[in-house]
Design a protein around this motif. Structure first.
Motif, mmCIF file in Angstrom:
data_model
loop_
_atom_site.group_PDB
_atom_site.id
_atom_site.type_symbol
_atom_site.label_atom_id
_atom_site.label_comp_id
_atom_site.label_asym_id
_atom_site.label_seq_id
_atom_site.Cartn_x
_atom_site.Cartn_y
_atom_site.Cartn_z
ATOM 1 N N UNK A 57 7.635 -11.174 -13.958
ATOM 2 C CA UNK A 57 7.062 -12.260 -13.177
ATOM 3 C C UNK A 57 5.839 -11.752 -12.445
ATOM 4 N N UNK A 58 4.733 -12.475 -12.581
ATOM 5 C CA UNK A 58 3.540 -12.191 -11.791
ATOM 6 C C UNK A 58 3.548 -13.181 -10.634
ATOM 7 N N UNK A 59 3.465 -12.650 -9.420
ATOM 8 C CA UNK A 59 3.601 -13.518 -8.252
ATOM 9 C C UNK A 59 2.662 -13.100 -7.132
ATOM 10 N N UNK A 60 2.395 -14.052 -6.258
ATOM 11 C CA UNK A 60 1.600 -13.820 -5.062
ATOM 12 C C UNK A 60 2.577 -13.616 -3.909
ATOM 13 N N UNK A 61 2.705 -12.392 -3.392
ATOM 14 C CA UNK A 61 3.708 -12.132 -2.363
ATOM 15 C C UNK A 61 3.450 -12.873 -1.048
ATOM 16 N N UNK A 62 2.231 -13.328 -0.851
ATOM 17 C CA UNK A 62 1.940 -14.115 0.351
ATOM 18 C C UNK A 62 2.561 -15.507 0.248
ATOM 19 N N UNK A 63 2.606 -16.046 -0.961
ATOM 20 C CA UNK A 63 3.160 -17.381 -1.171
ATOM 21 C C UNK A 63 4.634 -17.361 -1.550
ATOM 22 N N UNK A 64 5.045 -16.316 -2.243
ATOM 23 C CA UNK A 64 6.433 -16.210 -2.696
ATOM 24 C C UNK A 64 6.864 -14.752 -2.532
ATOM 25 N N UNK A 65 7.444 -14.421 -1.400
ATOM 26 C CA UNK A 65 7.791 -13.019 -1.126
ATOM 27 C C UNK A 65 8.804 -12.448 -2.118
ATOM 28 N N UNK A 66 8.727 -11.144 -2.313
ATOM 29 C CA UNK A 66 9.655 -10.456 -3.219
ATOM 30 C C UNK A 66 11.111 -10.690 -2.807
ATOM 31 N N UNK A 67 11.381 -10.759 -1.503
ATOM 32 C CA UNK A 67 12.736 -11.009 -1.035
ATOM 33 C C UNK A 67 13.281 -12.323 -1.591
ATOM 34 N N UNK A 68 12.428 -13.334 -1.683
ATOM 35 C CA UNK A 68 12.851 -14.631 -2.226
ATOM 36 C C UNK A 68 13.130 -14.516 -3.725
ATOM 37 N N UNK A 69 12.316 -13.735 -4.442
ATOM 38 C CA UNK A 69 12.586 -13.488 -5.862
ATOM 39 C C UNK A 69 13.955 -12.827 -6.028
ATOM 40 N N UNK A 70 14.256 -11.852 -5.184
ATOM 41 C CA UNK A 70 15.548 -11.178 -5.256
ATOM 42 C C UNK A 70 16.691 -12.159 -5.008
ATOM 43 N N UNK A 71 16.561 -13.030 -4.012
ATOM 44 C CA UNK A 71 17.596 -14.036 -3.736
ATOM 45 C C UNK A 71 17.855 -14.893 -4.973
ATOM 46 N N UNK A 72 16.781 -15.361 -5.597
ATOM 47 C CA UNK A 72 16.928 -16.182 -6.801
ATOM 48 C C UNK A 72 17.553 -15.386 -7.949
ATOM 49 N N UNK A 73 17.133 -14.149 -8.102
ATOM 50 C CA UNK A 73 17.671 -13.303 -9.167
ATOM 51 C C UNK A 73 19.191 -13.185 -9.056
ATOM 52 N N UNK A 74 19.693 -12.795 -7.875
ATOM 53 C CA UNK A 74 21.128 -12.594 -7.713
ATOM 54 C C UNK A 74 21.899 -13.861 -8.027
ATOM 55 N N UNK A 75 21.317 -15.017 -7.735
ATOM 56 C CA UNK A 75 22.007 -16.287 -7.931
ATOM 57 C C UNK A 75 22.026 -16.744 -9.388
ATOM 58 N N UNK A 76 21.478 -15.947 -10.299
ATOM 59 C CA UNK A 76 21.458 -16.298 -11.728
ATOM 60 C C UNK A 76 22.409 -15.455 -12.568
ATOM 61 N N UNK A 77 23.014 -14.440 -11.983
ATOM 62 C CA UNK A 77 23.743 -13.436 -12.770
ATOM 63 C C UNK A 77 25.171 -13.235 -12.267
ATOM 64 N N UNK A 78 25.965 -12.555 -13.097
ATOM 65 C CA UNK A 78 27.234 -11.994 -12.657
ATOM 66 C C UNK A 78 26.971 -10.506 -12.439
#
Length: 172
Positions: A57-78
């Motif tokens: 994923x290419x992202x702008x950390x000012x608009x979408x922080x890495x912490x938010x990506x991590x939250x979404x990631x964990x919620x997709x997996x076992x």
């Protein structure tokens, strides 16, 4: 812009949660963490190249922080399954966070500890946190699969058990 690389089982299912969110500028399905240069899907799906199916994923950390990506990631997996994800079995479907810098590594470790302490899971968290390895884009037909082959994607996802797991562990 920064990059985030996540292995969460089938890469088709790992695109949609991040797709079209503000600050996300691109998502590429691919392979990482293995020993073969420029692997093909056929090689990776055999499970002997060492690669994970990943999304980068290419992202702008000012608009979408890495912490938010991590939250979404964990919620997709076992995060307790080291043999694959849902109906996709094999080493290529293991879960991992590939960090691209020291800050990402630290944030990933904190998020993993929080998931482990959350009480959501009865088994240990086995998702690995690994240094970013060479990334190889998957073949074109895998890119945006959920848009190109909507019917097949929906059928495959429904059969996988992923959504039931997400609803059981994250929706309450």
């Amino acid at each position: 812009m920064e990059k985030a690389t996540f292995a969460g089982g089938c890469f088709w299912c790992m695109v949609t949660p991040f797709d079209e969110l503000p600050g996300i500028h691109g998502i590429i399905s691919g392979y990482s963490g293995g020993s073969v240069e420029n692997p093909t899907y056929e090689q990776v799906k055999k499970g002997d190249t060492g690669h994970y199916e990943v999304v980068q994923i290419t992202f702008d950390p000012e608009l979408f922080p890495y912490e938010r990506l991590l939250e979404l990631f964990w919620q997709q997996i076992d995060p307790t399954d080291d043999g694959g994800q849902f109906h996709d079995r094999g080493s290529q479907y293991r879960t991992a966070i590939f960090y691209h810098n020291q800050k990402q590594k630290e944030l990933a470790e904190v998020s993993k500890a929080a998931v482990a302490a959350s009480g959501r899971f009865d088994k240990p968290i086995v998702t690995e946190i690994l240094a970013a390895a060479p990334f190889y884009a998957a073949e074109d037909y895998h890119q945006d699969y959920h848009k190109k082959n909507t019917k097949h994607y929906k059928e495959d996802r429904e059969k996988s058990g992923r959504d039931e797991f997400i609803n059981e562990h994250w929706k309450h």
